[in-house]
Motif scaffolding. Structure first.
Motif, PDB file in Angstrom:
ATOM      1  N   TRP A 237       0.828  -1.202   0.000  1.00 20.32           N
ATOM      2  CA  TRP A 237       0.000   0.000   0.000  1.00 20.32           C
ATOM      3  C   TRP A 237       0.864   1.255   0.000  1.00 20.32           C
ATOM      4  O   TRP A 237       0.568   2.215  -0.718  1.00 20.32           O
ATOM      5  CB  TRP A 237      -0.928  -0.001   1.214  1.00 20.32           C
ATOM      6  CG  TRP A 237      -2.102  -0.906   1.080  1.00 20.32           C
ATOM      7  CD1 TRP A 237      -2.317  -2.086   1.730  1.00 20.32           C
ATOM      8  CD2 TRP A 237      -3.242  -0.713   0.241  1.00 20.32           C
ATOM      9  NE1 TRP A 237      -3.509  -2.642   1.345  1.00 20.32           N
ATOM     10  CE2 TRP A 237      -4.110  -1.826   0.436  1.00 20.32           C
ATOM     11  CE3 TRP A 237      -3.619   0.284  -0.657  1.00 20.32           C
ATOM     12  CZ2 TRP A 237      -5.324  -1.952  -0.238  1.00 20.32           C
ATOM     13  CZ3 TRP A 237      -4.831   0.153  -1.334  1.00 20.32           C
ATOM     14  CH2 TRP A 237      -5.667  -0.948  -1.119  1.00 20.32           C
ATOM     15  N   ASP A 238       1.926   1.248   0.793  1.00 19.26           N
ATOM     16  CA  ASP A 238       2.827   2.397   0.808  1.00 19.26           C
ATOM     17  C   ASP A 238       3.524   2.574  -0.534  1.00 19.26           C
ATOM     18  O   ASP A 238       3.744   3.692  -0.996  1.00 19.26           O
ATOM     19  CB  ASP A 238       3.875   2.225   1.920  1.00 19.26           C
ATOM     20  CG  ASP A 238       3.262   2.325   3.303  1.00 19.26           C
ATOM     21  OD1 ASP A 238       2.221   2.984   3.438  1.00 19.26           O
ATOM     22  OD2 ASP A 238       3.821   1.730   4.249  1.00 19.26           O
ATOM     23  N   THR A 240       2.252   1.673  -3.440  1.00 24.71           N
ATOM     24  CA  THR A 240       1.222   2.201  -4.339  1.00 24.71           C
ATOM     25  C   THR A 240       1.044   3.699  -4.146  1.00 24.71           C
ATOM     26  O   THR A 240       0.939   4.466  -5.118  1.00 24.71           O
ATOM     27  CB  THR A 240      -0.114   1.483  -4.096  1.00 24.71           C
ATOM     28  OG1 THR A 240       0.056   0.084  -4.302  1.00 24.71           O
ATOM     29  CG2 THR A 240      -1.189   2.012  -5.027  1.00 24.71           C
ATOM     30  N   SER A 241       0.988   4.131  -2.886  1.00 26.43           N
ATOM     31  CA  SER A 241       0.852   5.555  -2.582  1.00 26.43           C
ATOM     32  C   SER A 241       2.012   6.361  -3.147  1.00 26.43           C
ATOM     33  O   SER A 241       1.827   7.441  -3.717  1.00 26.43           O
ATOM     34  CB  SER A 241       0.762   5.758  -1.065  1.00 26.43           C
ATOM     35  OG  SER A 241       0.777   7.125  -0.737  1.00 26.43           O
ATOM     36  N   SER A 297      -3.980  10.032  -2.619  1.00 24.04           N
ATOM     37  CA  SER A 297      -3.015   9.047  -2.125  1.00 24.04           C
ATOM     38  C   SER A 297      -2.772   9.186  -0.625  1.00 24.04           C
ATOM     39  O   SER A 297      -2.309   8.238   0.021  1.00 24.04           O
ATOM     40  CB  SER A 297      -1.688   9.180  -2.883  1.00 24.04           C
ATOM     41  OG  SER A 297      -1.032  10.398  -2.575  1.00 24.04           O
ATOM     42  N   ILE A 300      -4.306   6.573   1.661  1.00 19.26           N
ATOM     43  CA  ILE A 300      -3.542   5.347   1.900  1.00 19.26           C
ATOM     44  C   ILE A 300      -2.571   5.551   3.056  1.00 19.26           C
ATOM     45  O   ILE A 300      -2.396   4.672   3.910  1.00 19.26           O
ATOM     46  CB  ILE A 300      -2.778   4.932   0.630  1.00 19.26           C
ATOM     47  CG1 ILE A 300      -3.747   4.666  -0.519  1.00 19.26           C
ATOM     48  CG2 ILE A 300      -1.901   3.712   0.894  1.00 19.26           C
ATOM     49  CD1 ILE A 300      -3.081   4.336  -1.841  1.00 19.26           C
ATOM     50  N   ASP A 301      -1.955   6.734   3.116  1.00 21.75           N
ATOM     51  CA  ASP A 301      -0.940   6.996   4.138  1.00 21.75           C
ATOM     52  C   ASP A 301      -1.518   7.026   5.543  1.00 21.75           C
ATOM     53  O   ASP A 301      -0.824   6.699   6.512  1.00 21.75           O
ATOM     54  CB  ASP A 301      -0.226   8.322   3.835  1.00 21.75           C
ATOM     55  CG  ASP A 301       0.454   8.312   2.473  1.00 21.75           C
ATOM     56  OD1 ASP A 301       0.892   7.237   2.039  1.00 21.75           O
ATOM     57  OD2 ASP A 301       0.523   9.388   1.829  1.00 21.75           O
ATOM     58  N   ARG A 303      -4.208   5.335   6.606  1.00 21.38           N
ATOM     59  CA  ARG A 303      -5.152   4.234   6.782  1.00 21.38           C
ATOM     60  C   ARG A 303      -5.079   3.598   8.163  1.00 21.38           C
ATOM     61  O   ARG A 303      -6.065   3.036   8.646  1.00 21.38           O
ATOM     62  CB  ARG A 303      -4.911   3.159   5.713  1.00 21.38           C
ATOM     63  CG  ARG A 303      -3.566   2.471   5.814  1.00 21.38           C
ATOM     64  CD  ARG A 303      -3.275   1.584   4.609  1.00 21.38           C
ATOM     65  NE  ARG A 303      -2.017   0.847   4.738  1.00 21.38           N
ATOM     66  CZ  ARG A 303      -0.826   1.355   4.503  1.00 21.38           C
ATOM     67  NH1 ARG A 303      -0.709   2.625   4.129  1.00 21.38           N
ATOM     68  NH2 ARG A 303       0.269   0.616   4.646  1.00 21.38           N
TER      69      ARG A 303
END
Length: 348
Positions: A237-238, A240-241, A297, A300-301, A303
């Motif tokens: 996820w990180d 992707t962000s 984005s 995501i950070d 979350r």
């Protein structure tokens, strides 16, 4: 019998305890001030006791709520503006025609020819259609506070996780993130409110220039700081962000100076229609998409960030002292950090 810590690099060398019996309450040194309290708690990792928290509220919930409202208003503003947008012919542009903006009307004429391959400009749509302008104001004004809060959260998260690797430059750049976020959000709200045809054209131009500059600097600064420490994260996820930010910032920084230069020159003359040359209209669409992607984005950070309210036993300052709190596995094992540390040292 006196017990003194023997480790030379530990602050405990400065303290002597009266007894090694951990059941003796008189052996515990109670801090007299904040500085001493911090020294006695040094090295203790506080347990937030999230399992017994009476409030555990993820920050992403209000962030998602405000994002949905903002994006909904923005898309709604575009749709309603396209439905009510009037496209004049060349004769009307030269001779002039009456434009209705809510309850007000103004006459507009221009010698600038209508672009043959033109596409509607989103900013011009909001400029000429009152319902679209109102929804645009909602879209940019409502999430200002949550955007600044998220920037502060990310700043603190970076400084906490990578405190040992933070250089002075990284610290300055991280500290500037909330400031630039506020400036760009505030400038965007101002140029959504102060229109060219109804209010002050020069003020509108100034707000847009400041917005363009602050947003470019903010995106570059944020991406630089977060990319510097992205290699330490193993989360997909990180990653992707970070990819979303990198792609967005490259597109935005490349196209924004070109677009804002044309846009500033175009609003020097009366805006009589929402269309602009196809190249610059497409450039505007790409810029808006890149800007939205970059800031989305952040969801995501944050979350895993939550507001947690827990009993005082988890805050490190519970009263009254109860020896059962310090039993291994007890509900309030970490009652007071300064006391827990001293008991741990004495039990060695």
């Amino acid at each position: 019998m006196a017990v003194v810590a023997s480790t030379s690099d530990d602050f405990y060398a400065n303290y002597a305890f009266e007894t090694s019996d951990p059941k003796n309450e008189n052996s515990i040194r109670v801090p007299r001030n904040t500085t001493e309290n911090r020294r006695l708690k040094y090295g203790h990792s506080e347990d937030d006791n999230s399992d017994i928290a009476y409030l555990n509220f993820p920050v992403i919930i209000p962030s998602l709520l405000f994002t949905i409202i903002s994006m909904g208003c923005f898309i709604g503003g575009i749709v309603t503006s396209l439905r009510t947008d009037y496209i004049p012919d060349e004769r009307e542009l030269i001779r002039g025609y009456v434009i209705e903006y809510g309850s007000s009307r103004f006459r507009c004429n221009s010698t600038i020819p209508f672009p043959t391959d033109g596409l509607p400009s989103i900013l011009n749509l909001f400029e000429l259609n009152v319902i679209g302008n109102v929804l645009f104001r909602y879209a940019v004004c409502i999430p200002i506070v949550i955007r600044v809060f998220n920037a502060i959260t990310i700043r603190n998260l970076l400084r906490h996780e990578y405190s040992t690797k933070f250089s002075s430059l990284h610290k300055v750049m991280a500290d500037s993130m909330p400031i630039f976020t506020f400036v760009e959000a505030f400038m965007m709200s101002l140029f959504s409110i102060v229109t060219v045809h109804e209010d002050f054209p020069e003020a509108n131009r100034f707000f847009k220039i400041v917005f363009a500059m602050s947003s470019v600097v903010n995106m570059l600064t944020t991406t630089t700081v977060m990319f510097a420490f992205s290699s330490n994260s193993e989360s997909k996820w990180d990653t992707t962000s970070m990819i979303m930010k990198l792609i967005s910032v490259v597109i935005y920084v490349y196209f924004m100076p070109q677009y804002i230069q044309y846009h500033q020159s175009s609003i020097t003359f009366p805006i009589c229609h929402s269309y602009m040359p196809q190249l610059f209209a497409l450039m505007e669409y790409v810029i808006i998409a890149a800007y939205a992607t970059f800031h989305l984005s952040f969801l995501i950070d944050i979350r895993n960030i939550s507001f947690i309210c827990f009993p005082r036993s988890a805050s490190g300052e519970c009263e009254p002292i109860d020896p059962t709190n310090f039993k291994k596995g007890a509900k309030y094992e970490h009652c007071r950090a300064f006391e827990y540390n001293q008991r741990r040292i004495m039990s060695l």
